[in-house]
Design a protein around this motif. Structure first.
Motif, PDB file in Angstrom:
ATOM      1  N   LYS A  45       0.659  -1.398   0.069  1.00 39.40           N
ATOM      2  CA  LYS A  45      -0.091  -0.056  -0.118  1.00 39.40           C
ATOM      3  C   LYS A  45       0.984   1.200  -0.027  1.00 39.40           C
ATOM      4  N   TYR A  46       1.991   1.180   0.765  1.00 39.57           N
ATOM      5  CA  TYR A  46       2.931   2.454   0.783  1.00 39.57           C
ATOM      6  C   TYR A  46       3.482   2.758  -0.678  1.00 39.57           C
ATOM      7  N   VAL A  48       1.981   1.940  -3.520  1.00 38.73           N
ATOM      8  CA  VAL A  48       1.122   2.602  -4.432  1.00 38.73           C
ATOM      9  C   VAL A  48       0.831   3.810  -3.868  1.00 38.73           C
ATOM     10  N   ASP A  49       0.957   4.398  -2.414  1.00 37.86           N
ATOM     11  CA  ASP A  49       0.746   5.883  -2.013  1.00 37.86           C
ATOM     12  C   ASP A  49       1.818   6.601  -2.787  1.00 37.86           C
ATOM     13  N   LEU A  50       2.842   6.055  -3.158  1.00 42.64           N
ATOM     14  CA  LEU A  50       4.003   6.678  -3.580  1.00 42.64           C
ATOM     15  C   LEU A  50       3.803   7.171  -4.993  1.00 42.64           C
ATOM     16  N   LEU A 257      -5.108  -3.485  -0.158  1.00 40.95           N
ATOM     17  CA  LEU A 257      -5.892  -2.771  -0.984  1.00 40.95           C
ATOM     18  C   LEU A 257      -7.541  -2.962  -0.870  1.00 40.95           C
ATOM     19  N   THR A 260      -8.800  -2.033   2.413  1.00 37.88           N
ATOM     20  CA  THR A 260      -8.926  -0.639   2.790  1.00 37.88           C
ATOM     21  C   THR A 260      -9.966   0.142   1.933  1.00 37.88           C
ATOM     22  N   LYS A 261      -9.816  -0.506   0.710  1.00 35.56           N
ATOM     23  CA  LYS A 261     -10.338   0.494  -0.583  1.00 35.56           C
ATOM     24  C   LYS A 261     -11.825   0.046  -0.701  1.00 35.56           C
TER      25      LYS A 261
END
Length: 433
Positions: A45-46, A48-50, A257, A260-261
């Motif tokens: 997830k981190y 992807v957040d980047l 993902l 959380t999504k």
């Protein structure tokens, strides 16, 4: 010294199947894997957040898994040739060096090429550390307690990577962030490494013959490859062991993902749900190891491992999607998933039992299988996800688990017979010599 008699006689003091002489090694495994597992449930997830895609995040785990597979194979034979302690020291040293490089040159700069390279090379570290220790256990533990001894190993593994490794970041991320949490992991790995270096006092050389010539050493190294072709039962065991952890390594890529999504959990809730998988394996690895020594290793693997994981893998996706962000329902499914996953624990005992004259080479095949699971699990997600989504990944794992049950049915292992085990158990309580 008669090596066979030494290995078959339970002369080493045991605690419920755990060799006491290696107790600091078991503790080192738990501490080391705490550091190694800290990023497991949030790194995808981190990334992807980047700004990277889900497929790029999955590819990061796939490359890492490929290196893990190679290191896993090498660790068994290297431990037999050089001694487990030397290989463990090399493992934690490599981990620290390339983890720092991964953070400094990869994540901090958003350089995907360096992320792939450094995180991939870091994959050499943890298999060398933990699987070299598996060889140590295989030589020390008496055959009738081997599944129990391996169960304790996987228990410590789960305490580290699953319990502390998952729950610690759920509390640290809100305060020091993702990067601070990743830097913190170095301290755990360093502590585990130092414990293995200074506190394990056992002399491994007394359990095996020395390989004096370069030719003998090369032949032993080669044995770690040729066993797959020479021993059909080893080949079948490899297939089952690869299938073993496919969903464990694959779901951690896609479910952060999804949960959380799509389902609606927070990241902290997801981390605690995933942590419950490993909490259940802490107890499951020990209990299943003891049960397997009684009901039969392969019977347990086939029904409770393969078929059980097929069912719980499907549940892990469909039940939360159906009921929504209900924490307790998801937690219950995670526990069931962990229980069935830990039913595979006898596989660590199966390999050296199938090739008793080449335990290191046999353990290398086990380790390679585990490493391939680490590679193929995320690899399936990488290939299937863009075309069939998360549900396609789930059903791919499920079908493979059912196939594993079929292969396990034809796997023949000569276990300690019941009469022998009952006589041994009658002489043993919690401690025995």
């Amino acid at each position: 010294m008669n090596t066979n008699n030494a290995l078959s006689s339970p002369r080493e003091k045991q605690l419920l199947g755990m060799p006491i002489v290696l107790i600091w090694g078991y503790i080192a495994i738990a501490i080391f894997m705490t550091g190694d597992g800290i990023e497991q449930a949030f790194l995808s997830k981190y990334v992807v957040d980047l700004g990277f895609s889900a497929s790029q995040a999955s590819m990061l785990f796939t490359v890492y898994g490929l290196v893990v597979a190679v290191a896993s194979w090498l660790s068994g034979v290297l431990a037999e040739l050089l001694g487990p302690k030397r290989v463990m020291v090399a493992g934690f040293s490599l981990w620290i060096i390339f983890h720092i490089c991964f953070l400094v040159f990869g994540l901090s700069k958003g350089n995907y090429g360096m992320m792939l390279t450094m995180y991939g090379i870091r994959g050499l570290g943890y298999p060398m550390f933990i699987y070299a220790f598996v060889v140590w256990i295989a030589y020390i533990a008496p055959k009738q307690r081997l599944a129990s001894a391996m169960g304790w190993f996987w228990c410590m593994y789960s305490i580290g990577v699953g319990f502390f490794g998952t729950y610690i970041p759920s509390f640290t991320i809100p305060y020091i962030g993702f990067m601070g949490t990743l830097w913190m992991s170095i301290g755990w790995v360093l502590l585990g490494g130092f414990i293995s270096l200074f506190l394990i006092r056992d002399d491994f050389s007394r359990y095996k013959k020395e390989l004096n010539t370069g030719k003998e050493k090369f032949q032993e190294l080669l044995k770690g490859v040729t066993l797959f072709f020479e021993n059909r039962q080893i080949a079948k065991a490899v297939v089952v062991r690869v299938i073993n952890q496919l969903s464990l390594f694959g779901l951690v890529v896609i479910l952060p993902l999804v949960f959380t999504k799509e389902v609606g959990f927070s990241m902290s809730e997801w981390l605690r749900i995933w942590g419950a998988v490993y909490i259940s394996t802490i107890f499951g690895n020990v209990i299943w190891g003891i049960i397997a020594d009684r009901i039969g290793w392969i019977k347990q693997v086939k029904w409770f491992g393969c078929v059980g994981c097929a069912v719980t893998t499907v549940m892990f996706y469909y039940v939360p999607m159906a009921v929504g962000p209900n924490f307790w329902v998801a937690l219950f499914i995670a526990v069931l998933f962990g229980i069935t996953m830990s039913a595979f624990v006898p596989m660590s005992a199966v390999f050296p039992t199938l090739e008793p004259n080449h335990k290191g080479a046999a353990v290398s095949m086990h380790n390679l299988s585990a490493g391939l699971s680490n590679f193929i699990g995320p690899g399936i997600a990488t290939l299937v996800l863009p075309y069939f989504g998360a549900v396609g990944v789930i059903w791919t794992y499920t079908v493979l688990y059912l196939f594993g049950a079929v292969v396990a049915h034809f796997l023949k292992v000569t276990e300690v017979n019941k009469k022998e085990e009952n006589m041994t158990s009658a002489r043993q309580e919690i401690f025995y010599k």
